[in-house]
Design a protein around this motif. Structure first.
Motif, PDB file in Angstrom:
ATOM      1  N   ARG D 222       0.829  -1.209   0.000  1.00  0.00           N
ATOM      2  CA  ARG D 222       0.000   0.000   0.000  1.00  0.00           C
ATOM      3  C   ARG D 222       0.865   1.262   0.000  1.00  0.00           C
ATOM      4  O   ARG D 222       0.602   2.220  -0.714  1.00  0.00           O
ATOM      5  N   ASP D 223       1.948   1.206   0.783  1.00  0.00           N
ATOM      6  CA  ASP D 223       2.771   2.400   0.977  1.00  0.00           C
ATOM      7  C   ASP D 223       3.833   2.613  -0.108  1.00  0.00           C
ATOM      8  O   ASP D 223       4.455   3.674  -0.155  1.00  0.00           O
ATOM      9  N   THR D 224       4.056   1.613  -0.943  1.00  0.00           N
ATOM     10  CA  THR D 224       5.123   1.780  -1.941  1.00  0.00           C
ATOM     11  C   THR D 224       4.618   1.847  -3.383  1.00  0.00           C
ATOM     12  O   THR D 224       5.365   2.203  -4.281  1.00  0.00           O
ATOM     13  N   VAL D 225       3.351   1.497  -3.581  1.00  0.00           N
ATOM     14  CA  VAL D 225       2.805   1.492  -4.940  1.00  0.00           C
ATOM     15  C   VAL D 225       2.401   2.895  -5.368  1.00  0.00           C
ATOM     16  O   VAL D 225       1.788   3.623  -4.607  1.00  0.00           O
ATOM     17  N   VAL D 226       2.778   3.252  -6.587  1.00  0.00           N
ATOM     18  CA  VAL D 226       2.410   4.561  -7.139  1.00  0.00           C
ATOM     19  C   VAL D 226       1.851   4.325  -8.538  1.00  0.00           C
ATOM     20  O   VAL D 226       2.393   3.510  -9.294  1.00  0.00           O
ATOM     21  N   SER D 227       0.790   5.017  -8.890  1.00  0.00           N
ATOM     22  CA  SER D 227       0.233   4.833 -10.234  1.00  0.00           C
ATOM     23  C   SER D 227       1.176   5.468 -11.258  1.00  0.00           C
ATOM     24  O   SER D 227       1.924   6.400 -10.937  1.00  0.00           O
ATOM     25  N   VAL D 228       1.137   4.957 -12.484  1.00  0.00           N
ATOM     26  CA  VAL D 228       2.029   5.511 -13.514  1.00  0.00           C
ATOM     27  C   VAL D 228       1.788   6.996 -13.710  1.00  0.00           C
ATOM     28  O   VAL D 228       2.719   7.763 -13.954  1.00  0.00           O
ATOM     29  N   GLU D 229       0.535   7.406 -13.571  1.00  0.00           N
ATOM     30  CA  GLU D 229       0.198   8.818 -13.769  1.00  0.00           C
ATOM     31  C   GLU D 229       0.905   9.695 -12.725  1.00  0.00           C
ATOM     32  O   GLU D 229       1.492  10.716 -13.033  1.00  0.00           O
ATOM     33  N   LYS D 230       0.828   9.215 -11.490  1.00  0.00           N
ATOM     34  CA  LYS D 230       1.443   9.976 -10.404  1.00  0.00           C
ATOM     35  C   LYS D 230       2.976   9.943 -10.514  1.00  0.00           C
ATOM     36  O   LYS D 230       3.652  10.932 -10.252  1.00  0.00           O
ATOM     37  N   TRP D 231       3.453   8.787 -10.909  1.00  0.00           N
ATOM     38  CA  TRP D 231       4.900   8.562 -11.038  1.00  0.00           C
ATOM     39  C   TRP D 231       5.538   9.618 -11.928  1.00  0.00           C
ATOM     40  O   TRP D 231       6.627  10.141 -11.640  1.00  0.00           O
ATOM     41  N   GLU D 232       4.861   9.959 -13.018  1.00  0.00           N
ATOM     42  CA  GLU D 232       5.386  10.933 -13.978  1.00  0.00           C
ATOM     43  C   GLU D 232       5.669  12.271 -13.323  1.00  0.00           C
ATOM     44  O   GLU D 232       6.560  13.011 -13.728  1.00  0.00           O
ATOM     45  N   LYS D 233       4.866  12.592 -12.305  1.00  0.00           N
ATOM     46  CA  LYS D 233       5.003  13.911 -11.679  1.00  0.00           C
ATOM     47  C   LYS D 233       5.955  13.914 -10.494  1.00  0.00           C
ATOM     48  O   LYS D 233       6.144  14.931  -9.851  1.00  0.00           O
ATOM     49  N   MET D 234       6.530  12.756 -10.184  1.00  0.00           N
ATOM     50  CA  MET D 234       7.383  12.674  -8.998  1.00  0.00           C
ATOM     51  C   MET D 234       8.854  12.943  -9.333  1.00  0.00           C
ATOM     52  O   MET D 234       9.300  12.675 -10.446  1.00  0.00           O
ATOM     53  N   THR D 235       9.574  13.427  -8.348  1.00  0.00           N
ATOM     54  CA  THR D 235      11.019  13.622  -8.516  1.00  0.00           C
ATOM     55  C   THR D 235      11.726  12.295  -8.247  1.00  0.00           C
ATOM     56  O   THR D 235      11.144  11.382  -7.647  1.00  0.00           O
ATOM     57  N   ASP D 236      12.957  12.199  -8.655  1.00  0.00           N
ATOM     58  CA  ASP D 236      13.739  10.985  -8.412  1.00  0.00           C
ATOM     59  C   ASP D 236      13.806  10.678  -6.916  1.00  0.00           C
ATOM     60  O   ASP D 236      13.753   9.517  -6.508  1.00  0.00           O
ATOM     61  N   GLU D 237      13.903  11.721  -6.144  1.00  0.00           N
ATOM     62  CA  GLU D 237      13.980  11.563  -4.694  1.00  0.00           C
ATOM     63  C   GLU D 237      12.688  10.923  -4.169  1.00  0.00           C
ATOM     64  O   GLU D 237      12.716   9.986  -3.373  1.00  0.00           O
ATOM     65  N   GLU D 238      11.565  11.420  -4.689  1.00  0.00           N
ATOM     66  CA  GLU D 238      10.261  10.896  -4.236  1.00  0.00           C
ATOM     67  C   GLU D 238      10.038   9.460  -4.698  1.00  0.00           C
ATOM     68  O   GLU D 238       9.316   8.690  -4.070  1.00  0.00           O
TER      69      GLU D 238
END
Lengths: 381, 182, 69, 271
Positions: D222-238
């Motif tokens: 639950r805490d590590t999964v990110v949707s591809v859509e959200k992933w695009e907006k994240m920084t490498d750090e995030e």
């Protein structure tokens, strides 16, 4: 090679005759991987199969080719692969699977020398025991052989017939000489060729048991997609096809896998005999070496040495009865083969020490010329 | 007829295996006898000593490899040296005169002609060397009929090359006649 | 699926097949309304009236042991 | 109420999977997808290799084929080519598909043959007792990596994309509805389609890596999964320590059995 049979005469290589035989037997699926000296079988079928609506695929490796033909066979197709020594080794696990799951298919091994990559372009008969014991576990094995293009054609058809009849992988062992020799083949009319198709279930899907125990010992597997939903596994299973650890079920299964070949041995085994009635020296030879032996029987008879030939067309199950009968008649048995005694060992066992068994093993990648066998026989005499 | 054992030798890529198949088909299919063709080759697709063998007989042919050679064709020195040991004392050896400079000595009959040059210069295509050779050997050996040879060649060569191959065969046949007349 | 469920006003019927349940607690831990509890190593329906038929317990049950009607 | 029982072989339940194993969750998502698409049970074949996930066929009431280790895709290729009318689903694991079966995996993807592959990625060899697999994270513990795993893991979806698959998605067993959607899309795709399903193994992986409780493993998902859509907006750090789920590739390209059918058609006039 006799010219009195009706049919169309064509010149072809043993490997091509194998491809033609497969087509005549109804093979419509081939998966393979290139390996010398078997590749012409794949090459010919890559041309022929799509013309007949059949399927050819060159897989990524030998294991994949063996897996693919099992998958295809489960849809009801007659399926085949062809390989040579090292590829045969790689296929063994899945050949064992086909034996366990009772999936009919044909594996052609155009033998070359080994161990390892050995002699890619030279003949040998070094996979005879591998055909019997190459895969782990116990089960009955059927392996045929052929000494000419004509026989390769006929034995390929028979391999499919036996596979379908006994629901088992059937191995055809030829060698580089037979595979690459071009000679006359008489192709009979399709109506003159006996073709066997596997049985289809006649009960309702609700009552169907894929591995039902019957007196025949041979299961009836419905092709996938025909309304009979069942499970196929390489694990020990019961009549339902589902895995089991039940000791009785397991004992029954493994015994049946052996018995279903043993109990039909007399139907499966076929031998050719040449001047054996009054022979004092018996020669046991198979595959291309049987041609040398035929020549030698005639040469020795001219010299006054009474030599006879027992030539098995089926190597497994081993023709022990015929060998025993020969051992009771002759003074000695000579076994020429392109290995160091793989069949001589079986001949010794089957002759039950009645007569000495002499090996003539040639493993330098050259055929045994008649003169070499004649000398061996003179020595024995 | 007893066995007639032929060995065609040279280097890989000279079309000798095809020539062997043509000779065998001429004998077996068109002359209605039995013939077997075998080959022996190394790992090289081109180069290296290569041989094709044909055994012709009226009855069943048991041992399929050539034993005591009735005829040896050699297009390279290497193959001539390597494969001539089995030639019968009264056998026939046909060599490319420009390439096989040192044919072995023996009581066999030796016929030498510039086979490769004939193909390259008279026909204009070095690839038909094998067919020129077939023309020479079939005339000299007399073991297969001329008509059957022609049919077998036409059945085997690629479409569109029939004419040039027939020309090569004619030239070889003529060379064979000249060699016999000498 | 969730839409159909919320349209229905009938109280939920949650059934647990305790023979198949292996007691992993996933259903209990992630029920948003805390309807389920563990009892004797198996799932037990403790507060069915609180169920909103989100179906997550059924969807996430690895053992085919829970159904929500 | 969704009736799973019409699709399963009840006589084989309870299944052999451990408490909290994600494999049953994936199977249920698959069954719902099949039902939604109306796939005929008679005309669907499931092929598996060896391992925990590969025991799935025993529980589904369709045509099932449990094969040798790593070779499911090879058997499935034979089934599909011999009878292209069948829907062929392959169920495999990270070890089965990318270690011993790695060659078949890349070539089935390259060939773009119409198979739907559900690859249960649990980072471990579960059935044989927790040995490290090609996806075991660096530093994680396994029965054959008791000092911590030294090897870098495969990115399975990335591997399939690079090899030429026409549809690649990653899902997980916490986000079950999304998983069902992804499997449905994969089943509909004409071509090689992969759904990599991140699915916990509390017994063989969790116990050695401080996540013995199934719930703990689900929370981690639950805490590590990110949707591809959200992933695009994240920084490498995030992105550190997280992974993407969703459709990673979806393209149209020639499919093998369709191309073969064209070849047969082309050959016909010569007959």
């Amino acid at each position: 090679m006799s010219n009195d049979r009706p049919g169309k005469v064509r010149m072809m290589q043993g490997n091509q005759a194998c491809a033609e035989g497969a087509i005549a037997a109804g093979c419509r699926f081939f998966a393979g991987y290139p390996i010398t000296p078997s590749s012409e079988i794949a090459e010919n079928l890559s041309v022929m199969l799509p013309r007949l609506g059949g399927k050819f695929i060159q897989m990524e490796d030998e294991m994949a080719a063996m897996g693919a033909i099992i998958g295809a066979a489960l849809t009801g197709q007659k399926s085949m692969t062809a390989t040579s020594g090292p590829g045969f080794s790689l296929k063994q696990e899945n050949i064992g699977y086909a034996g366990m799951a009772e999936v009919p298919c044909v594996i052609v091994n155009v033998m070359r020398g080994g161990p390892s990559t050995g002699m890619p372009t030279l003949p040998a008969q070094m996979d005879v025991q591998q055909a019997r014991w190459g895969a782990h576990g116990d089960r009955g094995v059927i392996a045929l052989t052929a000494k000419s293009a004509q026989e390769t054609y006929e034995q390929t058809i028979r391999a499919f017939n036996l596979a379908e009849k006994f629901m088992t992988p059937v191995i055809l062992l030829i060698d580089e000489i037979t595979g690459h020799t071009t000679e006359k083949v008489i192709i009979p009319d399709a109506s003159d060729i006996e073709i066997v198709h596997r049985k289809k279930p006649d009960e309702d899907p609700e009552n169907y048991l894929p591995y039902r125990l019957t007196d025949e010992c041979v299961p009836i597997l419905a092709p996938f997609g025909t309304g009979y939903r069942y499970n196929v596994t390489g694990l020990c299973h019961n009549e339902t096809g589902f895995p089991t650890n039940d000791s009785h079920d397991i004992q029954c299964l493994i015994e049946r896998l052996t018995r279903k070949i043993e109990m039909y041995e007399d139907d499966i085994i076929r031998n050719n005999e040449l001047m054996l009635e009054d022979a004092e020296i018996g020669v046991f030879a198979y595959g291309s070496v049987a041609r040398t032996a035929q020549a030698v029987v005639r040469m020795c008879r001219e010299e006054g040495i009474k030599v006879g030939l027992l030539e098995p067309k089926v190597l497994w199950p081993f023709p022990a009865k015929a060998v025993f009968a020969m051992a009771q008649k002759v003074r000695a048995i000579v076994v020429p083969e392109l290995n160091l005694g793989q069949m001589a060992r079986e001949v010794s066992l089957a002759s039950e020490c009645r007569v000495p068994v002499h090996k003539l093993g040639r493993v330098d990648g050259r055929p045994i010329p008649p003169q070499q066998l004649v000398e061996k026989i003179r020595e024995v005499v | 007829m007893d066995r007639y054992d032929v060995r065609l030798s040279g280097s890989g890529g000279q079309g000798l295996i095809l020539a062997g198949k043509i000779l065998a088909e001429a004998a077996a299919i068109y002359d209605g006898r039995n013939a077997v063709q075998t080959q022996s080759y190394g790992p090289e697709a081109r180069g290296g000593a290569s041989k094709a063998e044909v055994v012709i007989k009226d009855g069943e042919i048991d041992y399929p490899k050539a034993m005591d050679l009735d005829l040896l064709l050699s297009l390279t020195q290497e193959s001539c040296t390597k494969y001539s040991g089995d030639l019968k004392e009264d056998g026939i050896m046909i060599v490319d005169s420009e390439i096989v400079k040192y044919p072995p000595e023996g009581s066999f009959k030796l016929y030498a002609a510039p086979i490769t040059s004939i193909a390259a210069n008279k026909i204009g295509k070095i690839v038909v060397t094998n067919i020129v050779a077939l023309g020479i050997l079939s005339k000299i050996a007399g073991v297969v009929t001329e008509e059957s040879m022609r049919k077998a060649i036409l059945a085997r060569v690629p479409k569109g090359t029939e004419e040039i191959n027939m020309k090569a065969f004619d030239e070889g046949w003529k060379t064979g006649e000249e060699l016999l007349a000498e | 699926m969730a839409g159909e469920q919320s349209a229905s006003k009938k109280p939920a019927v949650i059934t647990v097949n305790t023979v198949w349940c292996k007691g992993c607690e996933i259903c209990v831990a992630f029920c948003p309304k805390d309807c389920l509890e563990m009892e004797g190593g198996k799932c037990k329906v403790a507060r069915p009236d609180d169920c909103i038929k989100c179906m997550l317990c059924e969807l996430r049950c690895p053992d085919f042991a829970i159904t929500v009607e | 109420m969704f009736d799973y029982l019409q699709y399963v072989r009840q006589e084989n339940f309870p299944h052999i999977w451990c408490s909290g194993c994600g494999d049953g969750i994936v199977l249920k998502a698959l069954i719902r997808s099949m039902d939604k698409l109306g796939l005929s049970q008679d005309e669907t074949v499931m092929v598996s290799g060896i391992g925990c996930s590969s025991r799935t066929p025993g529980y589904v009431d369709i045509n099932t084929l449990h094969t040798t280790h790593g070779r499911a895709l090879a058997f499935a290729t034979g089934v599909k080519i011999a009878n292209p009318d069948l829907n062929v689903i392959v169920v495999t694991g990270d070890g089965d598909a990318t270690a011993i079966g790695g060659n078949h995996f890349i070539h089935a993807a390259r060939r773009n043959i119409d198979l739907t592959v559900l690859l249960y990625n649990n980072y471990i060899y579960g059935m044989t007792g927790g040995q490290c697999s090609p996806t075991t994270p660096r530093g994680a513990y396994a029965s054959t990596a008791q000092h911590g795993n030294l090897e870098p893991p495969f990115n399975i979806s990335g591997l399939a994309i690079a090899a030429g698959a026409s549809f690649v998605a990653r899902g997980d067993v916490y986000n079950v509805k999304k998983l069902e959607t992804l499997i449905g899309k994969a089943l509909q795709k004409k071509g090689f389609s992969l759904v990599e399903v991140v699915s916990p193994c509390p017994t063989a992986f969790g116990r050695r890596n401080r996540m013995a409780r199934p719930v703990k493993m689900m929370e981690q998902l639950r805490d590590t999964v990110v949707s591809v859509e959200k992933w695009e907006k994240m920084t490498d750090e995030e992105r550190k320590g997280k992974f993407r789920t969703g459709i990673l590739k979806d393209i149209e390209k020639p499919e093998f059995t369709a191309e073969y059918a064209k070849l047969i058609e082309k050959m016909r006039p010569e007959e």
